[in-house]
Write an enzyme that holds these catalytic residues in place. Structure first.
Site, PDB file in Angstrom:
ATOM      1  N   ASP A  89      -7.982   1.874   2.708  1.00 29.88           N
ATOM      2  CA  ASP A  89      -7.358   2.806   3.468  1.00 29.88           C
ATOM      3  C   ASP A  89      -8.402   3.919   3.582  1.00 29.88           C
ATOM      4  OD1 ASP A  89      -5.623   3.649   5.319  1.00 29.88           O
ATOM      5  OD2 ASP A  89      -4.334   4.936   3.773  1.00 29.88           O
ATOM      6  N   HIS A 133       0.950  -1.305  -0.154  1.00 26.73           N
ATOM      7  CA  HIS A 133      -0.013   0.112   0.025  1.00 26.73           C
ATOM      8  C   HIS A 133       0.990   1.378   0.078  1.00 26.73           C
ATOM      9  CE1 HIS A 133      -3.783   2.160   0.556  1.00 26.73           C
ATOM     10  NE2 HIS A 133      -3.058   2.847   1.587  1.00 26.73           N
ATOM     11  N   HIS A 165      -6.818   9.619  -1.314  1.00 35.26           N
ATOM     12  CA  HIS A 165      -7.426   9.779  -0.140  1.00 35.26           C
ATOM     13  C   HIS A 165      -6.572  10.627   1.002  1.00 35.26           C
ATOM     14  CE1 HIS A 165      -5.460   5.824  -0.001  1.00 35.26           C
ATOM     15  NE2 HIS A 165      -4.991   6.107   1.128  1.00 35.26           N
ATOM     16  N   ASP A 179       1.438   5.236  -1.045  1.00 34.75           N
ATOM     17  CA  ASP A 179       0.503   6.439  -1.417  1.00 34.75           C
ATOM     18  C   ASP A 179       0.902   7.260  -2.613  1.00 34.75           C
ATOM     19  OD1 ASP A 179      -1.394   6.493   1.038  1.00 34.75           O
ATOM     20  OD2 ASP A 179       0.540   6.260   1.894  1.00 34.75           O
TER      21      ASP A 179
END
Length: 948
Positions: free
Chosen positions: A139, A73, A389, A75
């Site tokens: 997330d 994961h 996000h 970003d």
């Protein structure tokens, strides 16, 4: 299962905050490779095509099957910029969108755009077999109903997410409702917006003690019994207990484990070596009677097994907001964090749609013309990144937020070139077009220096509009003429916070088109600039009122506060007291005390402090506008405004820099207090589209133990919030996403700005100080008072007008003709007739050299208006557009990556009963029908007008 048959589950663009601790480790025709994104690619077996479910691994029907999903994961920003992450690790793709978008602060149009961009990249790169079957939002900090509806309309078979309220999760585990059908629209007929939804058991982290990467501290498998580090038997026993316990909270004999987390698989060899041993050693226990089977898998393959179970599933019809990971940890602060960036994102969405439309209307001439090469792709990609996000949510570090803004600014330039090419082609003149990006602070060099100039106003809506143009000027007299050379009324008014002036004039602009107005100084005439007349709160006792044909607003002559709004057309009178307040952000005395931060909102007490109990006021009244200027403090002011013919009251507020010298972080709200008997109810939009009913201290699907009376009642407000009784409705429209609530009957509040002195321990590692450009913010709230049964017609159409506002372009005039075959014109419409009020042109954009992407939507919900605006609407597309002819039409799913006629999704049985498949919609260009809240997407082959 050997190493050669394990999947590659690597994805980028996420960002995870730990459940209760820091969020640390525990384009155009052929879109280019995204720097970091969420395109979820899982290869199920060597040499197999990832075409669908047929490549899924075999399972044991009489055992508990544990599906291991290897993932990472990373970003698109957050702690580092996009480029810093790109050069720091090798990435592959996950989920399908350009990013894993936020679900609270995002507008539905921008969500659709970024998903379309990402899914198109996948198709262009991997072909049809690269299409993801499941949505993967592990997330985002709460989940919206509209997001689920959009995912369903995009063709996804299921939806996986990691975060939900800790109380909700515990109850779901007990009731075996970690998986269910989400009915995500109250208007669309099931199963159009139904989406099977699965809550991951451990957010998106690996189980405790089973993390094997560079950033992990867990011990690897040691199988040598002679070693003092031997632990294989212990880990196998632990895993069997863990899997059995987890499986008890799910309804089938399948359960899923996410083997990865933030920034993981930097050492993929370590991960897979240990996973290989785990699978081999656990499955070896089957010979000793174990009923647990472990396998490498993917979310899609896990979903496939759930579908084959053929169970009946419970149904959810609300959303997953607000999200809390503890009694005092409500993630409702980010609804309002970084309001300047949130506004810039919304403005950029507006500008991107203008850019896309003019590229479609002008055809190839928009891309290569007298002003150079124009391109919408850079802004499209920058806007896609902003949906992440940790971007529009305002939850990145400051230098990353600055980089997000830089990407948007860089994207505007190529679009401005495109607009210049298109406007020259459509108007017939090659003008020196000027784009005033700083009108929000009343700066535009051309209008402030030129004696004569032109104002081109482009309207991106499918209906004609009237718009009040405001431009900064020097103190001169002006004459304004419309496209027919007729003089129109104009005024020059003095700005509230300076001696600068702005020119005002009303403009009428046709649907999907432009009007050109000319402005000339009048030699030797200096006009009377309408200056605000000061009103002392201690001496003035006369009437303080502004009024136009439709609305009257009254202010207390002593305090200067708004106290009453009247709808003159509907004979509605409502006492409304509006003022600014601030919450004191909790200041923890020790590390265990939760404080407000970029994510979390936790005020120190329930009642906020007033910024000021009175406002110094100034009054402006002209033939075009009436204004009350309110000054509450050195850092908080407001202009309450009524334009001629306007159906709403405009409140333009300016807040900042927020003072924190007293050691208190502050969270600023605008609050509206009325006597409406609202019975604990209020209403907010979901991503700018459908409306959800909210009830104070209540959740529709579980009994809430309310531990934060303020933060626990805050919800995302993307475009509007309203309260109502049986007769009247008071609606406030916003110009960006904000947090809002109704904390007592008859009251509404919206958080407009935040400045905080401490980090909230969710991984960002810095306080939300915003000492740069974002320290000072200006915005608008539009207030509408209507009869409750007809209010939707007002707020729906006005919200559409705010999201897609006209684009103002200036030029000095006197430009050369574009070409001999192009007739000059000062007014143009891309439509031969207006669209009906209920229909919104959501997308008009170039798809390839001969094809346009067209989306039409019905923007009213079932039953929300007593008139005919909620009825189905039928359109004739054959001759609707004036700039091109539609020669062919294909209908697709929402993201244009599947033909609608051949698209299919897995079928689920909800507890409400079987849902018949939707009837195929007819594709007759002469009769395109849209039902309430329906979006229809087309790829239209077109032939443009011959170019001069």
């Amino acid at each position: 299962m050997g190493a050669d048959s394990r999947p590659l589950g690597v994805r980028a663009g996420g960002g995870g905050r730990g459940a209760a601790g820091p969020r640390t480790s525990s384009r155009a025709l052929q879109p280019p490779l995204p720097p970091l994104s969420f395109l979820f690619l899982l290869l199920a077996a060597p040499g197999a095509r990832a075409a669908g479910y047929e490549t899924c691994p075999a399972v044991h029907p009489d055992m508990l099957n544990v599906h291991l999903v290897a993932h990472t994961h990373d970003d698109v920003g957050w702690l580092k910029t996009v480029d810093q992450y790109f050069y720091g690790r090798r990435l592959e793709f996950a989920n399908g969108g350009w990013v894993m978008n936020d679900e609270a602060a995002t507008h539905y149009g921008a969500i659709i755009d970024q998903m379309t961009l990402g899914l198109r990249f996948l198709e262009n790169t991997f072909g049809k077999d690269g299409r993801p079957r499941v949505a993967w939002h592990i997330d985002p900090f709460g989940h919206s109903r509209e997001q689920a509806s959009l995912f369903a309309q995009m063709g996804f078979d299921g939806f996986f997410f990691g975060r939900l309220d800790y109380q909700d999760k515990q109850l779901r585990k007990e009731k075996l409702e970690m998986e269910q059908v989400w009915r995500a629209s109250a208007s669309l007929k099931p199963p159009v917006a139904d989406l099977f939804t699965s809550v991951l058991p451990n957010m998106y982290n690996p189980p405790e003690n089973l993390c094997w990467d560079t950033l992990c501290a867990d011990k690897p498998f040691v199988e040598d019994r002679r070693s003092p580090e031997y632990n294989a038997e212990e880990l196998v026993s632990y895993f069997l207990q863990l899997a059995t316990a987890q499986g008890q909270h799910y309804r089938t004999n399948h359960t899923i484990m996410t083997m990865g987390s933030d920034f993981q698989y930097e050492n993929a060899n370590m991960w897979f070596r240990n996973l290989d041993r785990l699978i081999q050693l656990v499955n070896a226990q089957q010979a000793n009677g174990s009923r647990v089977n472990v396998l490498y898998s993917t979310p899609a393959c896990y979903l496939w097994e759930l579908n084959k179970a053929n169970l009946t599933w419970s149904v959810k019809q609300d959303d997953f907001f607000p999200y809390a990971d503890g009694p005092h940890q409500f993630w409702t602060g980010y609804f309002s964090s970084r309001p300047a960036l949130k506004r810039y994102e919304r403005l950029s969405y507006n500008f991107l749609q203008v850019c896309n439309q003019l590229e479609a209307l002008a055809g190839p001439a928009a891309n290569v013309g007298p002003y150079g090469s124009g391109d919408s792709a850079p802004l499209n990609e920058a806007m896609a990144v902003l949906q992440h996000h940790d971007a529009v949510s305002g939850t990145s570090r400051q230098h990353v937020a600055d980089d997000y803004a830089r990407q948007l600014a860089a994207g505007w330039g190529p679009c401005e070139v495109l607009l210049s090419n298109a406007l020259a082609r459509l108007s017939g003149f090659k003008e020196n077009f000027t784009y005033c990006r700083n009108l929000n602070i009343s700066v535009c060099p051309l209008s402030q220096t030129a004696k004569n100039f032109q104002v081109i106003i482009y309207n991106p809506l499918g209906r004609n509009i009237d718009w009040m143009v405001r431009l900064p000027v020097l103190e001169h007299g002006f004459v304004v003429r419309d496209p027919n050379d007729t003089v129109v009324p104009s005024d020059v008014v003095t700005l509230p916070s300076s001696d600068g002036q702005e020119l005002l004039f009303p403009a009428s602009v046709p649907a999907l088109g432009f009007s050109t107005y000319s402005v000339s100084q009048v030699p030797g005439r200096r006009p009377y600039a309408h200056r605000p007349q000061p009103r002392s709160p201690w001496t003035w006792s006369g009437d303080l009122t502004i009024q136009n044909e439709h609305i009257r607003a009254r202010f207390d002559p002593v305090t200067g506060l708004l106290v009453e709004v009247e709808n003159l057309d509907q004979n509605l009178l409502l006492p409304v007291r509006q003022a600014f307040y601030w919450y004191n952000a909790s200041v923890g005395n020790n590390l265990s005390t939760q404080v407000s931060g970029a994510y979390i909102f936790r005020p120190s007490r329930q009642e906020p402090w007033m910024v000021s109990h009175w406002a110094q006021t100034r009054l402006v009244k002209t033939r075009l506008v009436q204004e009350v200027h309110q000054n509450f403090s050195a850092w908080c002011s407001q202009v309450v405004r009524l334009y001629r013919g306007q159906w709403h009251l405009e409140l333009e507020w300016t807040v900042g820099p927020i003072p924190v010298g007293d050691g208190w972080g502050k969270e600023i709200i605008s609050r509206f207090d009325t006597a409406l008997e609202t019975k604990g109810l209020f209403y907010t939009d979901s991503n700018g589209r459908e409306i959800l009913e909210r009830r104070r201290d209540y959740r529709p699907t579980w009994k809430l133990n309310q531990t934060e009376a303020v933060a626990g009642n805050y919800y995302p407000v993307n475009s509007r919030i309203y309260i109502r009784d049986g007769t009247m409705q008071l609606t406030v429209l916003t110009d960006r996403s904000q947090g809002g609530s109704s904390l007592k009957d008859g009251s509404m509040e919206l958080m407009v700005h935040r400045k905080l002195l401490k980090d909230d321990s969710r991984g960002v590692g810095e306080a939300l100080l915003e000492d740069g450009p974002g320290r000072w913010v200006r915005g608008r709230h539009l207030v509408l008072l209507d009869k409750a049964r007809t209010a939707a017609s007002g707020h729906r159409l006005q919200a559409e007008k705010e999201v897609l506002a006209p684009q103002v372009v200036l030029a000095p005039g006197g430009g050369a003709p574009y070409g001999l075959k192009v007739a000059p014109r000062k007014q143009f419409s891309g439509l031969r007739r207006e669209l009906p009020p209920a229909i919104h042109l959501l997308t008009l954009a170039r798809w390839d050299q001969t094809t346009l992407l067209l989306r039409l939507e019905h923007q009213f919900a079932v039953g929300e208006d007593s008139g005919n605006l909620t009825s189905p609407v039928t359109l004739d597309l054959r001759d609707l557009f004036s700039a091109f002819t539609v020669t062919g039409l294909q209908e697709t799913t929402l993201t244009a990556n599947q033909l609608r006629a051949s698209a299919s999704r897995l079928k689920w049985t909800p507890e409400t009963g079987p849902t018949p498949p939707p009837a195929p919609a007819g594709l007759d260009p002469a009769a395109i029908t849209l039902q309430p809240m329906e979006i229809r997407t087309f790829l239209a082959s077109v032939q443009w007008e011959a170019h001069g």
